[in-house]
Design an enzyme around this catalytic site. Sequence first.
Site, short mmCIF file in Angstrom:
data_model
loop_
_atom_site.label_atom_id
_atom_site.label_comp_id
_atom_site.label_asym_id
_atom_site.label_seq_id
_atom_site.Cartn_x
_atom_site.Cartn_y
_atom_site.Cartn_z
N ASN A 91 -1.09 -27.93 2.06
CA ASN A 91 -1.75 -26.78 2.65
C ASN A 91 -1.25 -26.70 4.09
O ASN A 91 -1.28 -27.71 4.79
CB ASN A 91 -3.27 -26.99 2.60
CG ASN A 91 -4.02 -25.94 3.39
OD1 ASN A 91 -3.52 -24.84 3.62
ND2 ASN A 91 -5.23 -26.27 3.82
N GLY A 92 -0.78 -25.53 4.51
CA GLY A 92 -0.29 -25.40 5.89
C GLY A 92 1.10 -24.79 5.90
O GLY A 92 1.54 -24.21 4.90
N LYS B 260 -10.55 -17.58 2.34
CA LYS B 260 -11.76 -17.81 3.12
C LYS B 260 -11.49 -18.66 4.36
O LYS B 260 -12.11 -18.47 5.40
CB LYS B 260 -12.79 -18.52 2.24
CG LYS B 260 -14.07 -18.80 2.92
CD LYS B 260 -15.22 -18.14 2.22
CE LYS B 260 -16.45 -18.07 3.08
NZ LYS B 260 -16.66 -16.75 3.65
N ARG C 25 -10.34 -20.70 -1.45
CA ARG C 25 -9.34 -20.91 -0.40
C ARG C 25 -8.00 -20.26 -0.71
O ARG C 25 -7.14 -20.10 0.17
CB ARG C 25 -9.10 -22.41 -0.21
CG ARG C 25 -10.32 -23.17 0.21
CD ARG C 25 -9.99 -24.63 0.33
NE ARG C 25 -9.16 -24.89 1.48
CZ ARG C 25 -9.62 -25.16 2.69
NH1 ARG C 25 -10.92 -25.20 2.90
NH2 ARG C 25 -8.81 -25.39 3.70
N CYS D 61 -5.27 -22.47 0.68
CA CYS D 61 -4.84 -23.46 -0.29
C CYS D 61 -5.90 -24.55 -0.43
O CYS D 61 -6.46 -25.02 0.56
CB CYS D 61 -3.52 -24.14 0.06
SG CYS D 61 -2.14 -23.00 0.16
N HIS E 31 -13.50 11.70 19.89
CA HIS E 31 -12.17 11.51 20.50
C HIS E 31 -11.11 11.21 19.45
O HIS E 31 -10.08 10.62 19.77
CB HIS E 31 -12.23 10.39 21.55
CG HIS E 31 -13.17 10.68 22.66
ND1 HIS E 31 -12.97 11.70 23.57
CD2 HIS E 31 -14.36 10.12 23.00
CE1 HIS E 31 -13.97 11.74 24.42
NE2 HIS E 31 -14.83 10.79 24.09
N LYS F 268 -16.40 -5.27 5.54
CA LYS F 268 -16.87 -5.71 4.21
C LYS F 268 -16.30 -4.79 3.15
O LYS F 268 -15.84 -5.23 2.10
CB LYS F 268 -18.40 -5.70 4.10
CG LYS F 268 -19.17 -6.75 4.81
CD LYS F 268 -18.95 -8.16 4.32
CE LYS F 268 -17.76 -8.78 4.94
NZ LYS F 268 -17.80 -9.70 5.95
N GLU G 269 -12.47 -5.23 2.67
CA GLU G 269 -12.12 -6.55 2.12
C GLU G 269 -12.27 -6.59 0.60
O GLU G 269 -11.42 -7.14 -0.09
CB GLU G 269 -13.05 -7.64 2.69
CG GLU G 269 -12.68 -8.14 4.05
CD GLU G 269 -13.66 -9.21 4.55
OE1 GLU G 269 -13.19 -10.24 5.04
OE2 GLU G 269 -14.88 -9.01 4.46
N GLU H 22 -18.48 -4.41 11.14
CA GLU H 22 -18.66 -5.40 10.08
C GLU H 22 -18.86 -4.71 8.72
O GLU H 22 -18.31 -5.15 7.70
CB GLU H 22 -19.84 -6.31 10.44
CG GLU H 22 -20.24 -7.35 9.43
CD GLU H 22 -19.12 -8.34 9.05
OE1 GLU H 22 -18.08 -8.37 9.71
OE2 GLU H 22 -19.32 -9.06 8.05
N TRP I 48 -2.49 -20.19 -1.72
CA TRP I 48 -2.47 -18.90 -1.04
C TRP I 48 -1.08 -18.81 -0.42
O TRP I 48 -0.77 -19.53 0.53
CB TRP I 48 -3.56 -18.86 0.04
CG TRP I 48 -3.73 -17.52 0.68
CD1 TRP I 48 -4.53 -16.49 0.26
CD2 TRP I 48 -3.10 -17.05 1.88
NE1 TRP I 48 -4.44 -15.43 1.11
CE2 TRP I 48 -3.58 -15.74 2.11
CE3 TRP I 48 -2.19 -17.60 2.78
CZ2 TRP I 48 -3.17 -14.97 3.21
CZ3 TRP I 48 -1.77 -16.83 3.87
CH2 TRP I 48 -2.27 -15.54 4.08
C1 G6P Z 1 -10.97 -15.07 7.01
C2 G6P Z 1 -12.18 -14.79 6.15
C3 G6P Z 1 -13.19 -13.97 6.95
C4 G6P Z 1 -13.55 -14.68 8.24
C5 G6P Z 1 -12.30 -15.02 9.05
C6 G6P Z 1 -12.63 -15.96 10.19
O1 G6P Z 1 -10.28 -13.89 7.25
O2 G6P Z 1 -11.81 -14.11 4.98
O3 G6P Z 1 -14.36 -13.77 6.18
O4 G6P Z 1 -14.40 -13.88 8.99
O5 G6P Z 1 -11.34 -15.68 8.23
O6 G6P Z 1 -13.03 -17.18 9.64
P1 G6P Z 1 -13.97 -18.23 10.32
O7 G6P Z 1 -14.13 -19.31 9.28
O8 G6P Z 1 -13.25 -18.72 11.53
O9 G6P Z 1 -15.25 -17.59 10.65
#
Ligand code: G6P
Length: 613
Positions: free
Chosen positions: A100-101, A608, A27, A2, A509, A490, A493, A486, A74
């Site tokens: 927000n929260g 994010k 956000r 948010c 396995h 990606k 996501e 990772e 969000w």
């Molecule tokens: C969210 C974001 C990710 C990020 C994760 C941890 O899920 O979409 O891209 O890796 O949070 O966030 P941080 O800001 O703690 O690295």
Amino acid sequence: MCGIVGYIGSRDAYPILIKGLKRLEYRGYDSAGVALINNDDLNVYKTKGKVADLESFCEAKNISGHVGIAHTRWATHGEPSSVNAHPHYSESKNLAIIHNGIIENYAEIKNNLIAKGVKFRSDTDTEVLVQLIEYVQVKKNLDTLTAVQVALHQVIGAYAIALLDKREPNQIIAARKQSPLVVGIGENEFFLGSDASPIIEFTDKVVYLEDGSIAVMRLGEELKVVNILNRELNPLVHTIDMNLGQIEKCGYPHFMLKEIFEQPECLKNCMRGRINADADQVTLSAVIDYKERLLAAKRIIIVACGTSWHAGLIGKQLIETFCRIPVDVEYASEFRYRNPVVTKDDLVIAMSQSGETADTLAAIELAKRSGALIYGICNAVGSSIPRATDTGSYIHVGPEIGVASTKAFTGQVIVLAMLSLALAKEKGTIDDQTYNAVVKELSLIPDKMKEVLEQNDKIADLSRIFTYAHNVIYLGRGYSYPVALEGALKLKEISYIHAEGYPAAEMKHGPIALVDSDMPVVVIATHNAMYEKVLSNIQEIKARKGRVIALVTKGDETISRIADEVIELPKTLECLEPLLATIPLQLLAYHIAVCKDKNVDQPRNLAKSVTVE
Ligand code: G6P
């Protein structure tokens, strides 16, 4: 999660609020809204969808006013809809709030208010808060600030809020607990943001509100900050060092692509003043300031979430290799709830791009109680995690706006590499030759990254063959295993293709059962100690007709003959390979998502900055 924006001053508030929302849209982006005070009216406009939808919705509306608050959501409580979008009015429509929260005891408060006859319009916890403020305000005949303080006293949970009261039209009240808020101070005007990005265009003077503080912004007055008990606090004014170019796309179609391409430059910034390749030296101020406690650490625990957790897995290998200290890497969300063993002899490294992740913050608080030293590795300057830690190192890669993290990952790996070298040197666990070689190679990484980025067109072509895939496996060993995780993250996501990262040898396995001619398998097969083993893994996949896309070291002919597709990486030290191998995987995910016409910068359901648990 948010985004919150606010403005009070002599300019028209609406354009500032909309622009601010667009900067904060990373956000959350399922609905958006704005509240404006115009003479005696308090107008709220809100709609499901993105900020652009809100703009269309507001076209025929009265958007004048010099005082306003706005929100991009969000969803947590209640589906994304116009009704659940913020701002929320109180029942009388005298008050409007954005939030927000999460208000954890919202159900109990709501039931009490309903029993007292209060009528609700939405399913949100936020409306509960504004109704509570109004209820105590009316019942006890309080001014707005006191009503906010009384109401917040009854609230359990996390919040950043901004509130307008149409009977006090020259005022915005904002409060924070666990969710970030920044106040910008201009000439007879104030700005409010979840972070500084909506503010920097107008002023570089900001106050990062401390947890538990309430800011009162009144026209013609100085900023007043109090706590819930009305004790006045001294706000610390910071000058921020951020420019607009850092938060704009600068000609790139997406922030994610811009951020991928920025990596060589960002990593130079990250190493500036810390790596001196001529003198073979790494200097981290935190290691100087906290030398004794760092050297005394018997164990290191890295806590993080998402991409930051993957960087932590690479950090484990770097630190264990060079410093010979055992390292555990924990998901912050698991760590905080499983009564972990932490002692004062531990060093806890909290990693976070945003510096606001609720689970990571909670993990820090838990570790603090055991007396462990807490070291933050964060990107967002002034955010909550760096303020909650004892010491730490910023990664200095600039604002990251694409929801899928890219440059923050490589920045985190660079900081972990520097930290492991600096610590190892102090501990005497690394020989000079290795230390010098890694320092030298680190300084060469940005140029080698540029070589990888030159293959962008080739990777874009390659990505087309992936669009048919429903599943993709990513394999790697040693330092490349977290890279495989990772790469898979990606892809899922932003393209919504199911992807799994696996240690290459573990494939037999289980995951090998999935391999057939429809299954693309991305293998990180660079020329290092694991090369022959990974080569065998590739043979096993080919024997089952899997389609192999291999990341190889430049000049490799063996794997090039077997794999269906290869992407070449410049030779580097094995421990720094993740910095190069990650780039093609970021580009691959990006181009696949673009081919599939997905919203790369704002993938569905994600945010994010995850300020709720
Ligand atoms: C969210 C974001 C990710 C990020 C994760 C941890 O899920 O979409 O891209 O890796 O949070 O966030 P941080 O800001 O703690 O690295």
